[in-house]
Scaffold this motif. Structure first.
Motif, PDB file in Angstrom:
ATOM      1  N   ASP A  56      36.062  18.498  29.141  1.00  0.00           N
ATOM      2  CA  ASP A  56      35.522  17.353  29.868  1.00  0.00           C
ATOM      3  C   ASP A  56      34.323  17.605  30.770  1.00  0.00           C
ATOM      4  O   ASP A  56      33.520  16.699  30.982  1.00  0.00           O
ATOM      5  CB  ASP A  56      36.627  16.722  30.726  1.00  0.00           C
ATOM      6  N   ILE A  57      34.195  18.764  31.360  1.00  0.00           N
ATOM      7  CA  ILE A  57      33.098  19.035  32.292  1.00  0.00           C
ATOM      8  C   ILE A  57      31.856  19.372  31.478  1.00  0.00           C
ATOM      9  O   ILE A  57      31.876  20.301  30.668  1.00  0.00           O
ATOM     10  CB  ILE A  57      33.461  20.184  33.249  1.00  0.00           C
ATOM     11  N   PRO A  58      30.764  18.626  31.672  1.00  0.00           N
ATOM     12  CA  PRO A  58      29.548  18.904  30.891  1.00  0.00           C
ATOM     13  C   PRO A  58      29.079  20.350  31.043  1.00  0.00           C
ATOM     14  O   PRO A  58      29.175  20.945  32.116  1.00  0.00           O
ATOM     15  CB  PRO A  58      28.525  17.928  31.477  1.00  0.00           C
ATOM     16  N   VAL A  59      28.583  20.885  29.935  1.00  0.00           N
ATOM     17  CA  VAL A  59      28.042  22.246  29.890  1.00  0.00           C
ATOM     18  C   VAL A  59      26.532  22.150  29.694  1.00  0.00           C
ATOM     19  O   VAL A  59      26.016  21.127  29.242  1.00  0.00           O
ATOM     20  CB  VAL A  59      28.699  23.083  28.773  1.00  0.00           C
ATOM     21  N   GLN A  60      25.852  23.200  30.030  1.00  0.00           N
ATOM     22  CA  GLN A  60      24.399  23.245  29.862  1.00  0.00           C
ATOM     23  C   GLN A  60      24.061  24.065  28.618  1.00  0.00           C
ATOM     24  O   GLN A  60      24.546  25.178  28.459  1.00  0.00           O
ATOM     25  CB  GLN A  60      23.767  23.874  31.092  1.00  0.00           C
ATOM     26  N   ILE A  61      23.232  23.493  27.762  1.00  0.00           N
ATOM     27  CA  ILE A  61      22.775  24.159  26.546  1.00  0.00           C
ATOM     28  C   ILE A  61      21.265  24.378  26.697  1.00  0.00           C
ATOM     29  O   ILE A  61      20.522  23.421  26.922  1.00  0.00           O
ATOM     30  CB  ILE A  61      23.029  23.302  25.282  1.00  0.00           C
ATOM     31  N   GLY A 120      29.696  31.395  32.993  1.00  0.00           N
ATOM     32  CA  GLY A 120      30.460  30.330  33.645  1.00  0.00           C
ATOM     33  C   GLY A 120      31.571  29.730  32.814  1.00  0.00           C
ATOM     34  O   GLY A 120      32.210  28.767  33.236  1.00  0.00           O
ATOM     35  N   ARG A 121      31.852  30.271  31.681  1.00  0.00           N
ATOM     36  CA  ARG A 121      32.844  29.704  30.763  1.00  0.00           C
ATOM     37  C   ARG A 121      34.250  29.784  31.353  1.00  0.00           C
ATOM     38  O   ARG A 121      34.967  28.783  31.427  1.00  0.00           O
ATOM     39  CB  ARG A 121      32.763  30.437  29.422  1.00  0.00           C
ATOM     40  N   SER A 157      27.254  27.595  30.953  1.00  0.00           N
ATOM     41  CA  SER A 157      25.948  27.589  30.310  1.00  0.00           C
ATOM     42  C   SER A 157      25.953  28.413  29.027  1.00  0.00           C
ATOM     43  O   SER A 157      26.524  29.503  28.981  1.00  0.00           O
ATOM     44  CB  SER A 157      24.916  28.166  31.288  1.00  0.00           C
ATOM     45  N   TYR A 158      25.303  27.877  28.002  1.00  0.00           N
ATOM     46  CA  TYR A 158      25.116  28.562  26.722  1.00  0.00           C
ATOM     47  C   TYR A 158      23.611  28.636  26.466  1.00  0.00           C
ATOM     48  O   TYR A 158      22.913  27.618  26.571  1.00  0.00           O
ATOM     49  CB  TYR A 158      25.804  27.807  25.585  1.00  0.00           C
TER      50      TYR A 158
END
Length: 173
Positions: A56-61, A120-121, A157-158
């Motif tokens: 649910d928590i947005p991730v940064q690509i 941060g995963r 972040s990825y």
């Protein structure tokens, strides 16, 4: 080692997955999707699946294209080699069943190699688990849950660091 282009977007890891693929690559790959469970990032050459530990928590690509091979970023939690073929030169970042979060144009169509890395995963997953337990105990409203997700102290972040290696192979009819 000049950076040619960089694109960043936030995406919800719907069902814990975010996809990156060529705009014309419509078919997914169940084997690559399954492999992402153990590899974090896995693909079949046309699709990459990025596997979060929370849904649910947005991730940064971030997609970065370099003029030649790069080392993986220092301080990342993990990294894997990747290959991505783009016949159109346009990459899509998709929130699995929720649809596209964004997209970017590559310098030109072709085959790109590189590596995917993440940070941060685990911290984001721990925060998610903590909020889920506390929210259940305190009967949080949907608005309160949304506030908790927005207040996550860590950015999951990825980063895809890619460089052009060759033209695409012609597809025979």
């Amino acid at each position: 080692m000049p950076l040619i282009t960089e694109y960043t977007v936030r995406a919800r890891p719907d069902r814990r997955v975010v996809e990156v693929y060529d705009a014309d690559a419509y078919l997914g790959d169940d084997d690559a999707l399954t492999a992402s469970r153990s590899q974090v990032v896995a693909g079949n050459g046309y699709h990459l699946y990025l596997r979060s530990l929370q849904p649910d928590i947005p991730v940064q690509i971030t997609i970065r294209v370099w003029d030649h091979p790069q080392p993986h970023p220092a301080g990342c939690e993990g990294h894997v080699p990747v290959t991505l073929e783009s016949e159109t030169g346009e990459l899509v970042v998709k929130q699995f069943t929720l649809g596209p979060a964004g997209g970017t144009q590559l310098p030109h169509p072709g085959v790109y190699e590189g590596h995917a890395s993440w940070t941060g995963r685990q911290a984001t997953a721990d925060y998610y688990d903590q909020c889920t337990a506390q929210g259940a105990a305190e009967r949080w409203t949907p608005d309160r849950i949304g506030q908790a997700w927005a207040a996550c102290p860590t950015v999951e972040s990825y980063v895809l660091d890619l460089w052009y290696v060759r033209e695409t192979e012609p597809v025979e009819d």
